[in-house]
Structure formats: structure tokens, C-alpha cells
Design a protein around this motif. Structure first.
Motif, PDB file in Angstrom:
ATOM      1  N   ASP A   1       0.696  -1.067  -0.061  1.00 21.60           N
ATOM      2  CA  ASP A   1       0.242   0.116   0.068  1.00 21.60           C
ATOM      3  C   ASP A   1       0.749   1.049  -0.131  1.00 21.60           C
ATOM      4  N   CYS A   2       1.054   1.897  -1.285  1.00 21.30           N
ATOM      5  CA  CYS A   2       2.037   3.056  -1.416  1.00 21.30           C
ATOM      6  C   CYS A   2       0.921   4.268  -1.701  1.00 21.30           C
ATOM      7  N   SER A   3      -0.352   4.396  -1.173  1.00 19.23           N
ATOM      8  CA  SER A   3      -0.986   5.272  -1.451  1.00 19.23           C
ATOM      9  C   SER A   3      -0.583   6.450  -0.975  1.00 19.23           C
ATOM     10  N   LEU A   4       0.345   6.872   0.071  1.00 18.39           N
ATOM     11  CA  LEU A   4       0.876   8.210   0.373  1.00 18.39           C
ATOM     12  C   LEU A   4       2.234   8.109   0.097  1.00 18.39           C
ATOM     13  N   LEU A   5       2.867   9.393   0.716  1.00 15.60           N
ATOM     14  CA  LEU A   5       4.028   9.879   1.099  1.00 15.60           C
ATOM     15  C   LEU A   5       4.188   9.956   2.319  1.00 15.60           C
TER      16      LEU A   5
ATOM     17  N   GLU B   1       3.187  13.201   3.484  1.00 17.99           N
ATOM     18  CA  GLU B   1       1.790  13.389   3.324  1.00 17.99           C
ATOM     19  C   GLU B   1       1.047  12.853   4.711  1.00 17.99           C
ATOM     20  N   MET B   2       1.718  12.087   5.543  1.00 20.74           N
ATOM     21  CA  MET B   2       1.238  11.140   6.536  1.00 20.74           C
ATOM     22  C   MET B   2       0.377  12.089   7.530  1.00 20.74           C
ATOM     23  N   ASP B   3       0.995  13.286   7.560  1.00 21.71           N
ATOM     24  CA  ASP B   3       0.283  13.954   8.904  1.00 21.71           C
ATOM     25  C   ASP B   3      -1.028  14.340   8.462  1.00 21.71           C
ATOM     26  N   ASP B   4      -1.294  14.656   6.960  1.00 21.99           N
ATOM     27  CA  ASP B   4      -2.675  15.085   6.561  1.00 21.99           C
ATOM     28  C   ASP B   4      -3.541  13.843   6.354  1.00 21.99           C
ATOM     29  N   PHE B   5      -2.967  12.647   6.573  1.00 18.37           N
ATOM     30  CA  PHE B   5      -4.112  11.460   6.649  1.00 18.37           C
ATOM     31  C   PHE B   5      -4.017  10.539   7.321  1.00 18.37           C
ATOM     32  N   GLN B   6      -3.674  11.019   8.892  1.00 19.05           N
ATOM     33  CA  GLN B   6      -3.625  10.176   9.769  1.00 19.05           C
ATOM     34  C   GLN B   6      -5.154   9.325  10.025  1.00 19.05           C
ATOM     35  N   GLY B   7      -4.867   8.221  10.240  1.00 23.32           N
ATOM     36  CA  GLY B   7      -6.236   7.405  10.249  1.00 23.32           C
ATOM     37  C   GLY B   7      -6.895   7.026   9.146  1.00 23.32           C
ATOM     38  N   TYR B   8      -6.409   7.311   8.205  1.00 24.14           N
ATOM     39  CA  TYR B   8      -7.017   7.024   6.745  1.00 24.14           C
ATOM     40  C   TYR B   8      -6.883   5.420   6.514  1.00 24.14           C
TER      41      TYR B   8
ATOM     42  N   SER C   1      -0.394   3.701   3.767  1.00 24.23           N
ATOM     43  CA  SER C   1       0.947   3.625   4.057  1.00 24.23           C
ATOM     44  C   SER C   1       1.598   4.251   2.791  1.00 24.23           C
ATOM     45  N   THR C   2       3.104   4.159   2.946  1.00 25.68           N
ATOM     46  CA  THR C   2       3.717   5.141   2.061  1.00 25.68           C
ATOM     47  C   THR C   2       5.046   4.029   1.261  1.00 25.68           C
ATOM     48  N   PHE C   3       5.529   4.506   0.019  1.00 26.92           N
ATOM     49  CA  PHE C   3       6.456   3.695  -0.656  1.00 26.92           C
ATOM     50  C   PHE C   3       7.748   3.614   0.390  1.00 26.92           C
ATOM     51  N   GLU C   4       8.051   4.659   1.233  1.00 31.75           N
ATOM     52  CA  GLU C   4       9.077   4.771   1.919  1.00 31.75           C
ATOM     53  C   GLU C   4       8.951   3.623   3.005  1.00 31.75           C
TER      54      GLU C   4
END
Ligand SMILES: [Zn+2]
Ligand SMILES: [Zn+2]
Length: 280
Positions: free
Chosen positions: A207-211, A214-221, A224-227
Motif C-alpha cells: 500500500d503506497c497510497s501516500l508519501l 503526506e502522512m500528517d494530513d492522512f492520519q487514520g485513513y 501507508s507509503t512507499f518509503e
């Protein structure tokens, strides 16, 4: 059956979008269909998730081999993972056996109830009673492990997603593939369940939806991230990682930039695109 295909282990991506399908020139190279992965293990067909990508896969399966056994594994029942179910052609074939497997989710009793609730008025004109295939519903306990044949073993793990989601790992003929979507990581605290699931895996999609930024803006969604995927890949000694579940706003150019960053870490890491086929 010819011997040479008895141990084929192929992974084909029929949809790699998360949240919503997308269309248009900015997305054409990645593809616009939502989550659907076909896993072929010898003569067995396993499908992970039934997003919009499953419609085209269904047409192929019906055309190639009308009487067969299909295993459909659902990670969970959010729309982007199930919206293709009513349009999967093998459900309307008499001689097809399909088992549908899902973990226990909040808001539903079992996998049979989940499909009934998905296909009902006023959201959909007909219910699953219109299907003519022989369908069996399985509901998994957390951390369930099971075999599909004496050569194909499946392990699962619960993930951190609103309402619940299940990660799957398939081992066959000495090779392995895992699907890890949708899940949210806690920064600095790697998910031990996922690390165990992908330990020494040949390939996992993540799940690389986010970076990370960006995680701070999507807490609880619940994403996860590619990193984080790269951090998990290194810790678990996974040979390769495929970034999937691309957000609707992520263009081809964005994803190519992400892929360049991934390849700096390891040439084997890549972005999953619709139509990609990997032979293990
Ligand atoms: Zn999703
Ligand atoms: Zn979801």
C-alpha cells in the motif's frame, strides 16, 4: 496437462488504483482500474481483490477455460476492492466453482453476508442469487493459515485499516508472493505482523497510497507509503517490492518520480501498473 506449466507462478496486475478508478491522459501509462491481482499457481487461479480490474480478468478466464476452480481472496470490502464483483463473468457460468474468502470485518457477519449487502437495492438491481457458479464463502480468523492444494499454502495477517483488512502470502513451488494493502503504519514502529508475513518473500505488493511527507494530513485513513514499504522490504529481506494502491490524484508523472526514488534503493523495486505480469 503439459509438465512445463505445472509450476508456473505468475502475478498479473489487472488494477492498481486505490480509492476510485481514474481515466484520462494523465493516468494512461499506469492504468485506471482499482485493485485486482491474478495469481496463477500451476493450474490454480487465485485472485486478490475484486476492484474494477476484475471485469476484464473475468472475460479472459471465461474465454480461456470455462470450467475451472477460482479462489477469490478479499483483503476487505471497501468499494475499491469489491466494486467489480457484480461484473465478474465467471459468476454467471454454470460449470465454475468459486470460493470467496475474506477476514472478519466490522459491520458484517461473514463473507456471504458481505456479498449480499454489496448487491442489494437501491445500490444494485439484483442480488447474488443471479449467480449460477457454484460459490462457497469462507470467513477467516485472524492469522489464519490454509492450503489450496498440497503445493499451495496461504498465510494471512490482520492489518491496521478502518474496519479491518487482511494481508495474504502465497507460497508455491519454492517461491512466494504477498499482497499487503490496505494498511497504515505508525512512524518508527514497524508492523511486526507484516514483517513476519513478508519475511524473505520473493515479491510483495504494498500500500503506497501516500508519501511520508503526506502522512500528517492522512492520519487514520488506513494507508501507508512507499518509503515505509522500502523500510519493511529491507528489514524482512524481501527480494522485491511493488508499489500499489495509487491515489486518484497520483499521475503517471508522479508515479514515475516515485519509481525513480524506489530504484535508487534497489533496482528490483517498482511501481505496479495495470497489465504488469511477473513470473516468479
Ligand atoms: Zn483501498
Ligand atoms: Zn480500504
Amino acid at each position: 496437462m503439459a509438465d512445463h506449466c505445472a509450476e508456473n507462478f505468475d502475478i498479473t496486475f489487472w488494477g492498481t488504483r486505490g480509492t476510485l478508478p481514474v481515466s484520462g491522459a494523465a493516468f494512461a501509462r499506469t492504468g485506471g482500474s482499482t485493485n485486482c491481482i491474478e495469481v496463477t499457481c500451476g493450474e490454480h487461479t487465485i485472485i486478490i481483490d475484486a476492484g474494477t480490474g476484475i471485469r476484464e480478468l473475468g472475460s479472459k478466464l471465461v474465454a480461456n477455460n470455462p470450467d475451472q476452480k477460482i479462489h477469490l481472496f478479499l483483503t476487505h470490502a471497501h468499494y475499491d476492492h469489491v466494486e467489480g464483483i457484480p461484473f465478474f463473468a465467471p459468476f454467471f457460468m454454470n460449470d465454475v466453482k468459486i470460493d470467496i474468502t475474506c477476514g472478519k470485518l466490522n459491520g458484517t457477519k461473514d463473507t456471504g453476508a458481505l456479498i449480499k449487502n454489496l448487491m442489494k437495492q437501491p445500490y444494485f438491481p439484483v442480488g447474488p442469487e443471479v449467480f449460477s457458479a457454484d460459490i462457497e464463502y469462507n470467513t477467516l480468523q485472524e492469522h489464519a493459515e490454509f492450503n489450496i492444494s498440497d503445493k499451495i499454502s496461504v498465510r494471512t495477517t490482520p492489518m491496521n485499516h478502518p474496519g479491518g483488512a487482511t494481508g495474504y502470502r502465497i507460497d508455491f513451488a519454492g517461491k512466494s508472493f504477498a499482497c499487503v494493502t490496505d494498511t497504515e503504519h505508525v512512524l518508527g514502529k514497524h508492523d511486526q505482523n507484516i514483517l513476519k508475513l513478508i519475511d524473505n518473500v520473493d515479491v510483495f505488493s504494498y500500500d503506497c497510497s501516500l508519501l511520508d511527507k503526506e502522512m500528517d494530513d492522512f492520519q487514520g485513513y488506513g494507508h501507508s507509503t512507499f518509503e515505509e514499504g522500502i523500510r519493511l522490504a529491507k528489514l524482512s529481506n524481501a527480494k522485491s517490492m511493488l508499489a500499489s494502491h495509487h491515489m486518484p490524484f497520483r499521475t503517471d508523472d508522479d508515479l514515475e518520480q516515485i519509481e525513480r526514488a524506489m530504484k535508487k534503493e534497489n533496482e528490483a523495486y517498482k511501481v505496479a501498473r495495470e497489465g504488469d505480469k511477473i513470473k516468479l
